[in-house]
Structures are given as C-alpha cells and as structure tokens.
Design an enzyme around this catalytic site. Structure first.
Site, short mmCIF file in Angstrom:
data_model
loop_
_atom_site.label_atom_id
_atom_site.label_comp_id
_atom_site.label_asym_id
_atom_site.label_seq_id
_atom_site.Cartn_x
_atom_site.Cartn_y
_atom_site.Cartn_z
N GLY A 73 0.85 -1.19 0.00
CA GLY A 73 0.00 0.00 0.00
C GLY A 73 0.88 1.24 0.00
O GLY A 73 2.09 1.15 0.18
N GLY A 75 2.74 3.57 1.44
CA GLY A 75 3.31 3.74 2.78
C GLY A 75 3.92 5.10 2.98
O GLY A 75 4.17 5.52 4.11
N ARG A 76 4.16 5.79 1.89
CA ARG A 76 4.74 7.14 2.02
C ARG A 76 4.24 8.03 0.89
O ARG A 76 4.97 8.88 0.39
CB ARG A 76 6.26 7.08 2.01
N LYS A 95 4.62 12.11 -2.90
CA LYS A 95 5.45 11.01 -2.41
C LYS A 95 6.41 11.58 -1.36
O LYS A 95 7.02 12.62 -1.59
CB LYS A 95 6.23 10.43 -3.61
N GLY A 108 7.46 6.89 6.35
CA GLY A 108 6.59 7.62 5.43
C GLY A 108 7.27 8.77 4.71
O GLY A 108 6.63 9.54 4.00
N ASP A 229 4.23 -4.77 -7.55
CA ASP A 229 3.61 -3.52 -7.09
C ASP A 229 4.19 -2.31 -7.82
O ASP A 229 3.70 -1.20 -7.66
CB ASP A 229 3.81 -3.35 -5.57
N ASN A 230 5.21 -2.54 -8.63
CA ASN A 230 5.77 -1.44 -9.42
C ASN A 230 5.45 -1.60 -10.90
O ASN A 230 6.11 -0.98 -11.75
CB ASN A 230 7.28 -1.34 -9.19
N ASP A 239 7.88 4.41 -10.20
CA ASP A 239 8.81 4.11 -9.12
C ASP A 239 10.26 4.03 -9.54
O ASP A 239 10.80 2.97 -9.83
CB ASP A 239 8.39 2.81 -8.41
P1 AMP Z 1 9.14 0.88 -3.33
O1 AMP Z 1 10.35 0.02 -3.18
O2 AMP Z 1 9.41 2.37 -3.29
O3 AMP Z 1 8.30 0.49 -4.50
O4 AMP Z 1 8.25 0.63 -2.01
C1 AMP Z 1 7.73 -0.61 -1.67
C2 AMP Z 1 6.74 -0.43 -0.53
O5 AMP Z 1 7.38 0.09 0.62
C3 AMP Z 1 5.58 0.51 -0.84
O6 AMP Z 1 4.43 -0.01 -0.21
C4 AMP Z 1 6.04 1.79 -0.19
O7 AMP Z 1 4.93 2.61 0.13
C5 AMP Z 1 6.75 1.29 1.04
N1 AMP Z 1 7.77 2.25 1.51
C6 AMP Z 1 8.94 2.58 0.92
N2 AMP Z 1 9.61 3.48 1.67
C7 AMP Z 1 8.85 3.74 2.76
C8 AMP Z 1 9.00 4.59 3.90
N3 AMP Z 1 10.08 5.36 4.08
N4 AMP Z 1 7.99 4.59 4.81
C9 AMP Z 1 6.90 3.82 4.66
N5 AMP Z 1 6.72 3.01 3.62
C10 AMP Z 1 7.66 2.96 2.66
MG MG Z 2 6.67 1.04 -5.34
#
Ligand code: AMP
Ligand code: MG
Length: 439
Positions: A73, A75-76, A95, A108, A229-230, A239
């Site tokens: 989901g 997350g940030r 973001k 986040g 998810d990407n 992403d």
């Molecule tokens: P990503 O690798 O950027 O595609 O992120 C994968 C997952 O980790 C996604 O659900 C993001 O929302 C979550 N995520 C990445 N960095 C953070 C962060 N600093 N705080 C909270 N969630 C994160």
């Molecule tokens: Mg992502």
C-alpha cells in the site's frame, strides 16, 4: 483538481489520509510547462493547506517483492485527486508525504536525493517518449530523515495516468476474492480501457507492459525493482527507486544493492515482465471464465505471447537505433556483441555509429544495408542520466545546476552537451556502483 474517481471504489481499496504539513518546507524544483496544465500550489505539495473539497487517500495494494507476496500500500504517498487534460484524467500524488495506514515500520518520508533522482529520471523517460509518470515539483521538507545516516527530507509531486498496479489486483484477489477483483477490473475498464472485455483487458495490459520494457532496454535502462507492485496497469514506468542506466554494455548488469541474485538484471527484464504478467493473469482467470469471455487456454496463450510481444517491440526499437525501418536481428546481435567484446559504452556507440565515428570492420557490413541516419538521429539520445553525473548533482544540491542539467535531459537528441554532463564511470566505479530502494 477534483477528488472523486478513486472514491468510486469501495473502502477496501484505500484509506483516507492527509499529507503531513511540512511547515518549514520549500519547493526547490518545479516544471513550468507541466505546471501550466497541472496547477498544483506549493502549499498543497508541502501539505500546508489542502483544499476542503480534496479528500486525499492512500491506496491499498499488495505485490510480489523479489518473488514473495506481501501486503503493501502507499506507505509514504497520498493521492490528492485528479486533473483533466485533453479529456484524460491524471492522478496527482505526493510522495514522501508522511506515514499512512500502510507504512508498516517505515517513516513515510522521502529524502531529498531520492526525490530529485526520480524527478531527473522521469523527465528523461518522458523526453524519450517512453510512457512514464511525470514529475511536477520537488520540495525540501526542512526535516531530517534517517537512512544510512541523517539526510535532508524531500517530497515529490508526481502525475500518473494511473496508480493501479498488478499488485492492486493481487491484493483484491488475496484479501477480497473475485468480487473485489471484479470491482477493480470494472473500474480499470471504465477509466482506461472502455471498450475491452476482461480477456482483452488482460491482453492490452500485457502488450503495453511488454512494449514499455522493450523500450527501456533499447535505451539501456535498468528499472532495478520490477516487483509486481511497481508494474502499472497502463504500462507506465513507475517508481524510480534503484534504477540506473547501463554504461559499458554488460547484459547481466545489476546496480541495486538488494538485488543479490540479479533477479532484475538488464537482460532479464523481459522474462521478469512475463513473470509479473502471469501473476495478473492468475488473478483475472476466474473472472474471465465466469464471465464467459474466455477460458484457461486463452489466458495461458496470452501469458505465452508476452515474450513474443516483447521480442517484436525490442527488435523494432533496436532496428531503428541502427537506422532501419524493418527488423534486423542479425545486425542488432552483431553490434551488441561488438560492444560487449570491446567493452564499449552502450549509448555512445549508437551516437558514434550515426556520426561515422565508430571504428570497426562491422561498420562496412552495416553500411551495405543503407541505414537511414535521419531515423537514427530521432531515436538515439546524445545524453542519458549518467550515474556519475546524477550522483554528483545530488551531492552538490544546487537547484540552478540541476535545472541547467534538466534542460539537456529534456532535449536528449540535441547537440553540444557540456562535458560535465557526460561524465562516465570507470570500469572500477561501475563495478562498485550501487543504487538503493525506498530511500
Ligand atoms: P518501493 O520500493 O518504493 O516500491 O516501495 C515498496 C513499498 O514500501 C511501498 O508499499 C512503499 O509505500 C513502502 N515504503 C517505501 N519506503 C517507505 C517509507 N520510508 N515509509 C513507509 N513506507 C515505505
Ligand atoms: Mg513502489
């Protein structure tokens, strides 16, 4: 900006979430041209003042990360709403906007470096005509963010046709069952694929993703974290985490620090695209069968076809790079072999070829087929976001210099690019260079 479309989906797919108010924040980069079409005020991007009619949300999704399914989901990130341009509705997302219901153990937040990195890379992707999210602006938050060390916090405002991913479908299937899959599929059809039934929806998504990946590879791009998810269901690059460009031509190149086994290596991106696509096919299978629009064989066929779509598109793009309107698999293979053996820079080799500066007996063979130099000039960039240059810019943190760089990045076929923006990594630097996720 309006905030209504995602609200048509049931609450199962999102949580309402206001972005963090960065009272000490400041916008440091903003794309003027995009801002004309997408006027999002600084105070909105910094979370300081959110108009009352917007009800920002964090989307729920899941995803296979390096092959393992997890519930994820936003997350940030939060979705602010949509803006219409030429009849298309675009999502406006922040973001690095603080914790949400999906943050798990994360803070986040985003760092200045990773947000500016995404800004640079996405502008280049757009300039190359490859479907991608767009970056409107970057702000500094005035806060420290802790990663491997304390870093300056950053927030990015990005624009996308969609934020629905293969992982959103996986989440619907895993946490809600076929009813939720149907709800999501109907939403996706009505918004993005109005005349498609479920089977052709699956086919269209696959064709778009295959084409995007083929195009990435033609320009030497390594996404680095092709988790499901990407993978956007409209085939847009989304992403820009540990992504990087290949410099010296090494087909097995990996830069991501966490990709220990090279799952997302440059030359595996097609097959990984297919693996991801098969996750979507599994989710949609039951719905396709129930609706009577197809059977398992049809779905299996689409998954099998993915590699074909990818190969066809890849050969088309590569043929153009060496000046041909029709596919030339043999010449493409030979020029790549030549680069590999001689340890040449991928991007520069095509430029040298079109400028008659490549010295190799193979060039004579190539010339006999009458390549179209005009075509080559239209598809071969003279600049890419080189690893060394991007890292140095991120270190120096001079918005003026970054803006200057962006002028070249947004015009990649232009000539007379300053030397400082063309710096390559040495063989040793490339061997050691690592990129990072979620920073
Ligand atoms: P990503 O690798 O950027 O595609 O992120 C994968 C997952 O980790 C996604 O659900 C993001 O929302 C979550 N995520 C990445 N960095 C953070 C962060 N600093 N705080 C909270 N969630 C994160
Ligand atoms: Mg992502």
């Amino acid at each position: 900006m309006k905030s209504h479309l995602y609200h048509h989906l049931s609450r199962f797919f999102y949580e309402e979430q206001y972005p963090e108010n960065y009272t000490k924040g400041m916008i440091i980069l903003r794309d003027e041209e995009l801002s004309r079409d997408f006027p999002v005020a600084d105070e909105i991007i910094l979370g300081q003042k959110i108009p009352e009619d917007l009800r920002p949300i964090a989307l729920a999704y899941g995803g296979h990360q390096f092959g393992h399914y997890t519930r994820l989901g936003d997350g940030r990130a939060v979705l602010l709403g949509e803006i219409e341009k030429k009849g298309i509705l675009y999502d406006i997302q922040l973001k690095g906007s603080g914790r949400t219901a999906f943050s798990r153990r994360g803070d986040g937040k985003g760092t200045y470096s990773s947000m500016v990195r995404e800004y640079i890379h996405s502008h280049f992707m757009n300039a190359m005509g490859i479907p991608s999210t767009m970056s409107l602006a970057v702000g500094v938050t005035g806060e420290e963010v802790y990663r491997r060390m304390a870093e300056e916090g950053g927030v990015l405002c990005r624009i996308a046709t969609s934020h629905i991913r293969i992982g959103t479908f996986e989440y619907a299937y895993e946490a809600g069952g076929i009813e939720k899959v149907k709800e999501l599929a109907d939403y996706v059809r009505s918004r993005y694929y109005p005349d498609k039934d479920y089977l052709s929806l699956l086919e269209e998504i696959g064709r778009k993703q295959a084409r995007m990946i083929a195009h990435w590879m033609a320009i030497g791009f390594i996404h680095g974290v092709m988790n499901t998810d990407n993978m956007s269901i409209v085939g847009e690059t989304i992403d820009y985490g540990p992504c990087a460009y290949m410099e010296r031509y090494v087909p097995s190149q990996v830069f991501s620090s966490i990709d220990t086994f090279g799952r997302y290596a440059y030359d595996k991106q097609g097959i990984i695209g297919q693996w991801n696509y098969s996750r979507l096919a599994i989710v949609l299978l039951e719905l396709i069968e129930q609706s009577g629009q197809g059977n398992r064989k049809d779905v299996q066929q689409l998954v099998d076809d993915f590699i074909q779509w990818f190969q066809e598109d890849y050969q088309d793009f590569m043929a153009e790079k060496i000046g041909f309107h029709e596919q030339k698999p043999e010449l493409v293979r030979e020029v790549l072999e030549l680069m590999e053996i001689k340890e040449l820079d991928y991007t520069e080799t095509f430029v040298k070829l079109m400028e008659d500066r490549l010295e190799d007996p193979w060039v004579e063979k190539w010339k006999k087929e009458f390549p179209d130099k005009k075509l080559m000039e239209k598809v071969n960039p003279r600049i890419i976001p080189r690893n060394k240059v991007v890292e140095e810019l991120l270190e120096r943190r001079d918005p003026k210099e970054i803006e200057e760089y962006l002028r070249y990045i947004k015009n990649p076929y232009g000539e007379n690019i300053p030397e400082k923006f063309q710096k390559k990594m040495t063989k040793e630097e490339l061997r050691q260079y690592q990129t990072f996720c979620g920073t």
